[in-house]
Design a protein around this motif. Structure first.
Motif, PDB file in Angstrom:
ATOM      1  N   ARG A   1       0.905  -1.084   0.234  1.00 35.20           N
ATOM      2  CA  ARG A   1       0.042   0.228   0.003  1.00 35.20           C
ATOM      3  C   ARG A   1       1.191   1.508   0.104  1.00 35.20           C
ATOM      4  NH1 ARG A   1      -1.581   3.275   3.910  1.00 35.20           N
ATOM      5  NH2 ARG A   1      -0.873   2.332   5.517  1.00 35.20           N
ATOM      6  N   ALA A   2       0.787   2.235  -0.696  1.00 34.71           N
ATOM      7  CA  ALA A   2       1.503   3.423  -0.803  1.00 34.71           C
ATOM      8  C   ALA A   2       1.387   3.844   0.077  1.00 34.71           C
ATOM      9  CB  ALA A   2       1.259   4.093  -2.474  1.00 34.71           C
ATOM     10  N   SER A   3       2.099   4.889   0.632  1.00 39.11           N
ATOM     11  CA  SER A   3       2.024   6.523   1.258  1.00 39.11           C
ATOM     12  C   SER A   3       0.583   7.065   1.176  1.00 39.11           C
ATOM     13  CB  SER A   3       3.255   7.089   1.738  1.00 39.11           C
ATOM     14  OG  SER A   3       2.836   7.693   2.735  1.00 39.11           O
ATOM     15  N   ARG A   4      -0.328   7.194   2.475  1.00 38.51           N
ATOM     16  CA  ARG A   4      -1.347   8.193   2.604  1.00 38.51           C
ATOM     17  C   ARG A   4      -2.159   7.181   1.103  1.00 38.51           C
ATOM     18  NH1 ARG A   4       2.681  11.421   2.529  1.00 38.51           N
ATOM     19  NH2 ARG A   4       2.524  12.244   0.705  1.00 38.51           N
ATOM     20  N   ALA A   5      -2.323   6.011   0.793  1.00 38.23           N
ATOM     21  CA  ALA A   5      -3.134   5.417   0.052  1.00 38.23           C
ATOM     22  C   ALA A   5      -4.263   4.177   0.320  1.00 38.23           C
ATOM     23  CB  ALA A   5      -3.023   4.642  -1.305  1.00 38.23           C
ATOM     24  N   ARG A   6      -5.180   4.276   0.399  1.00 33.12           N
ATOM     25  CA  ARG A   6      -6.276   3.696   1.010  1.00 33.12           C
ATOM     26  C   ARG A   6      -6.309   1.816   0.845  1.00 33.12           C
ATOM     27  NH1 ARG A   6     -11.554   7.226   1.653  1.00 33.12           N
ATOM     28  NH2 ARG A   6     -10.552   9.304   2.330  1.00 33.12           N
ATOM     29  N   ASN A   7      -5.868   1.313  -0.752  1.00 30.67           N
ATOM     30  CA  ASN A   7      -6.648   1.065  -1.376  1.00 30.67           C
ATOM     31  C   ASN A   7      -5.041  -0.179  -1.242  1.00 30.67           C
ATOM     32  OD1 ASN A   7      -8.994   1.084  -2.014  1.00 30.67           O
ATOM     33  ND2 ASN A   7      -8.725   1.631  -4.160  1.00 30.67           N
ATOM     34  N   VAL A   8      -5.154  -1.755  -0.987  1.00 34.43           N
ATOM     35  CA  VAL A   8      -4.024  -2.760  -1.313  1.00 34.43           C
ATOM     36  C   VAL A   8      -3.442  -3.427  -2.910  1.00 34.43           C
ATOM     37  CG1 VAL A   8      -2.497  -4.602  -0.253  1.00 34.43           C
ATOM     38  CG2 VAL A   8      -3.524  -3.070   1.486  1.00 34.43           C
ATOM     39  N   THR A   9      -2.745  -2.738  -3.169  1.00 31.68           N
ATOM     40  CA  THR A   9      -2.165  -3.211  -4.727  1.00 31.68           C
ATOM     41  C   THR A   9      -1.275  -4.621  -4.430  1.00 31.68           C
ATOM     42  OG1 THR A   9      -0.709  -1.749  -4.618  1.00 31.68           O
ATOM     43  CG2 THR A   9      -2.619  -0.591  -5.452  1.00 31.68           C
ATOM     44  N   VAL A  10      -1.208  -5.439  -5.506  1.00 33.97           N
ATOM     45  CA  VAL A  10      -0.447  -6.668  -5.843  1.00 33.97           C
ATOM     46  C   VAL A  10       0.646  -5.929  -6.432  1.00 33.97           C
ATOM     47  CG1 VAL A  10      -0.386  -8.837  -7.051  1.00 33.97           C
ATOM     48  CG2 VAL A  10      -2.064  -8.551  -6.281  1.00 33.97           C
ATOM     49  N   SER A  11       1.794  -6.183  -5.895  1.00 32.73           N
ATOM     50  CA  SER A  11       3.138  -5.717  -5.944  1.00 32.73           C
ATOM     51  C   SER A  11       4.021  -7.034  -6.656  1.00 32.73           C
ATOM     52  CB  SER A  11       4.456  -5.706  -5.475  1.00 32.73           C
ATOM     53  OG  SER A  11       5.722  -5.082  -5.288  1.00 32.73           O
ATOM     54  N   GLU A  12       3.602  -8.472  -6.734  1.00 34.70           N
ATOM     55  CA  GLU A  12       4.170  -9.178  -6.936  1.00 34.70           C
ATOM     56  C   GLU A  12       3.824 -11.048  -7.142  1.00 34.70           C
ATOM     57  OE1 GLU A  12       8.845 -10.426  -8.308  1.00 34.70           O
ATOM     58  OE2 GLU A  12       8.298  -9.807  -6.320  1.00 34.70           O
ATOM     59  N   GLY A  13       3.865 -11.399  -7.892  1.00 33.63           N
ATOM     60  CA  GLY A  13       3.280 -12.948  -7.118  1.00 33.63           C
ATOM     61  C   GLY A  13       4.260 -13.628  -8.376  1.00 33.63           C
ATOM     62  N   VAL A  14       4.733 -14.855  -7.837  1.00 33.47           N
ATOM     63  CA  VAL A  14       6.008 -15.682  -8.001  1.00 33.47           C
ATOM     64  C   VAL A  14       5.946 -17.233  -7.704  1.00 33.47           C
ATOM     65  CG1 VAL A  14       7.556 -13.607  -8.396  1.00 33.47           C
ATOM     66  CG2 VAL A  14       7.826 -15.461  -6.743  1.00 33.47           C
ATOM     67  N   LEU A  15       6.290 -18.351  -7.967  1.00 35.62           N
ATOM     68  CA  LEU A  15       6.658 -19.080  -7.275  1.00 35.62           C
ATOM     69  C   LEU A  15       7.381 -19.712  -7.156  1.00 35.62           C
ATOM     70  CD1 LEU A  15       4.297 -21.958  -7.467  1.00 35.62           C
ATOM     71  CD2 LEU A  15       5.431 -22.908  -9.627  1.00 35.62           C
ATOM     72  N   LEU A  16       7.558 -20.012  -5.824  1.00 29.42           N
ATOM     73  CA  LEU A  16       9.206 -19.852  -5.180  1.00 29.42           C
ATOM     74  C   LEU A  16       9.541 -21.594  -4.563  1.00 29.42           C
ATOM     75  CD1 LEU A  16       9.068 -17.012  -3.004  1.00 29.42           C
ATOM     76  CD2 LEU A  16      10.456 -17.345  -4.991  1.00 29.42           C
ATOM     77  N   PRO A  17      10.003 -22.122  -4.509  1.00 22.90           N
ATOM     78  CA  PRO A  17      10.480 -23.389  -3.472  1.00 22.90           C
ATOM     79  C   PRO A  17      10.461 -22.977  -2.284  1.00 22.90           C
ATOM     80  CG  PRO A  17      12.471 -23.103  -3.967  1.00 22.90           C
ATOM     81  CD  PRO A  17      12.022 -21.745  -5.072  1.00 22.90           C
ATOM     82  N   GLY A  18      10.078 -24.483  -1.328  1.00 23.27           N
ATOM     83  CA  GLY A  18       9.628 -24.277  -0.405  1.00 23.27           C
ATOM     84  C   GLY A  18      10.258 -25.618   0.364  1.00 23.27           C
ATOM     85  N   SER A  19      10.252 -26.280   1.262  1.00 18.12           N
ATOM     86  CA  SER A  19      11.298 -27.276   2.377  1.00 18.12           C
ATOM     87  C   SER A  19      10.512 -28.505   0.857  1.00 18.12           C
ATOM     88  CB  SER A  19      10.842 -27.673   3.758  1.00 18.12           C
ATOM     89  OG  SER A  19       9.427 -27.711   3.875  1.00 18.12           O
ATOM     90  N   GLY A  20      11.212 -29.474   0.696  1.00 16.07           N
ATOM     91  CA  GLY A  20      11.181 -31.103  -0.325  1.00 16.07           C
ATOM     92  C   GLY A  20      10.926 -30.490  -1.182  1.00 16.07           C
ATOM     93  N   ALA A  21      11.573 -29.147  -1.815  1.00 14.52           N
ATOM     94  CA  ALA A  21      11.282 -28.704  -3.148  1.00 14.52           C
ATOM     95  C   ALA A  21      11.820 -29.540  -4.574  1.00 14.52           C
ATOM     96  CB  ALA A  21      10.280 -27.496  -3.723  1.00 14.52           C
ATOM     97  N   LEU A  22      11.306 -30.074  -5.236  1.00 13.18           N
ATOM     98  CA  LEU A  22      12.567 -30.710  -6.057  1.00 13.18           C
ATOM     99  C   LEU A  22      12.699 -29.286  -7.333  1.00 13.18           C
ATOM    100  CD1 LEU A  22      13.876 -32.771  -7.838  1.00 13.18           C
ATOM    101  CD2 LEU A  22      11.476 -33.359  -9.281  1.00 13.18           C
ATOM    102  N   LEU A  23      14.375 -29.156  -6.995  1.00 15.03           N
ATOM    103  CA  LEU A  23      14.896 -28.484  -7.772  1.00 15.03           C
ATOM    104  C   LEU A  23      15.790 -29.003  -8.144  1.00 15.03           C
ATOM    105  CD1 LEU A  23      15.842 -26.016  -4.016  1.00 15.03           C
ATOM    106  CD2 LEU A  23      14.114 -25.615  -6.390  1.00 15.03           C
ATOM    107  N   ALA A  24      16.431 -28.241  -9.746  1.00 17.56           N
ATOM    108  CA  ALA A  24      17.659 -28.668 -10.121  1.00 17.56           C
ATOM    109  C   ALA A  24      18.469 -28.255 -10.284  1.00 17.56           C
ATOM    110  CB  ALA A  24      17.559 -27.348 -11.749  1.00 17.56           C
ATOM    111  N   PRO A  25      19.534 -28.838 -10.498  1.00 17.29           N
ATOM    112  CA  PRO A  25      21.026 -29.339  -9.371  1.00 17.29           C
ATOM    113  C   PRO A  25      21.829 -27.644  -9.715  1.00 17.29           C
ATOM    114  CG  PRO A  25      20.848 -30.974 -11.014  1.00 17.29           C
ATOM    115  CD  PRO A  25      20.432 -30.078 -11.333  1.00 17.29           C
TER     116      PRO A  25
END
Length: 238
Positions: free
Chosen positions: A43-67
């Motif tokens: 939320r920008a300073s002195r703004a009323r509405n919340v906006t989406v800044s970023e959306g990504v897919l991240l690995p968690g614990s036990g996630a299959l990762l490339a070497p």
């Protein structure tokens, strides 16, 4: 970003800064098991509405990762270089030094034979020491079963051709076509069964064992089918 049915339950949130929060959601896509969706809202300073800044897919614990990616010059192994392949050497490779540079013990030899005769770089002391360590600890060094079973060291073999320069005392080339290291650099304290002075050859003849005589048993010659001594004709008569 996600197709229907690929976003699961809310897993929690994490404050990233002032008026900046990241929410995590379960990923139901079978190809991304153990991963999670991360949506950052602000939320920008002195703004009323919340906006989406970023959306990504991240690995968690036990996630299959490339070497983890490793540069080609760090994963290259001896023998990988094939026909037509080029292996560029970096300009600051510490294994090499300019041909007119003094390299220590063999200063006179290198200055005479290398200066101005075409080789821009020659082996540096670092490159020489690395080669010494590699050769002495490898299959042609003294710490192998072949060397331990040898009748003598390579330094005393007639097929041992010493290298020139400072490596002459420690290494040479095997010139015995029947030896396992023929045409290869071997340590002076290496060895094998093809030593030039290995004159004692193990005998391949199996010695005959003496016959075993049974003095306790006997054969009964009066059994059926045996010849009775009384039926025999006297010796000397026809």
């Amino acid at each position: 970003m996600a197709r229907p049915g690929e976003v699961g339950a809310h897993l929690g949130f994490e404050g990233e800064g002032d008026r900046l929060v990241t929410h995590y959601f379960e990923c139901l896509e079978r190809a991304y098991s153990g991963w999670r969706w991360a949506v950052t809202v602000t939320r920008a300073s002195r703004a009323r509405n919340v906006t989406v800044s970023e959306g990504v897919l991240l690995p968690g614990s036990g996630a299959l990762l490339a070497p983890q990616w490793v540069p080609w010059n760090e994963r290259l192994l001896p023998g990988d270089l094939g026909v037509g392949d080029l292996l560029p050497t970096e300009a600051d490779d510490d294994r090499l030094t300019p041909g007119y540079t003094a390299t220590g013990d063999d200063l006179d030899e290198q200055m005479i034979f290398e200066y101005g005769l075409g080789r821009a770089r020659v082996l540096s002391p670092v490159g020489r020491d690395l080669a010494v360590q590699r050769w002495h600890s490898g299959e042609a060094g003294p710490h192998t079963p072949l060397a331990h079973a040898a009748p003598a060291q390579c330094s005393t073999c007639g097929f041992y051709w010493p290298l020139s320069g400072t490596l002459r005392l420690g290494f040479g080339v095997c010139a015995n076509e029947y030896a396992p290291d023929d045409g290869r650099v071997v340590a002076a304290d290496h060895g094998c069964g093809a030593h030039s002075e290995a004159t004692t050859v193990p005998s391949m003849v199996v010695e005959a064992q003496p016959p075993i005589l049974d003095d306790l048993g006997y054969d009964d010659l009066t059994e059926a089918g045996s010849v009775d001594a009384t039926d025999s004709e006297p010796l000397g008569h026809s």
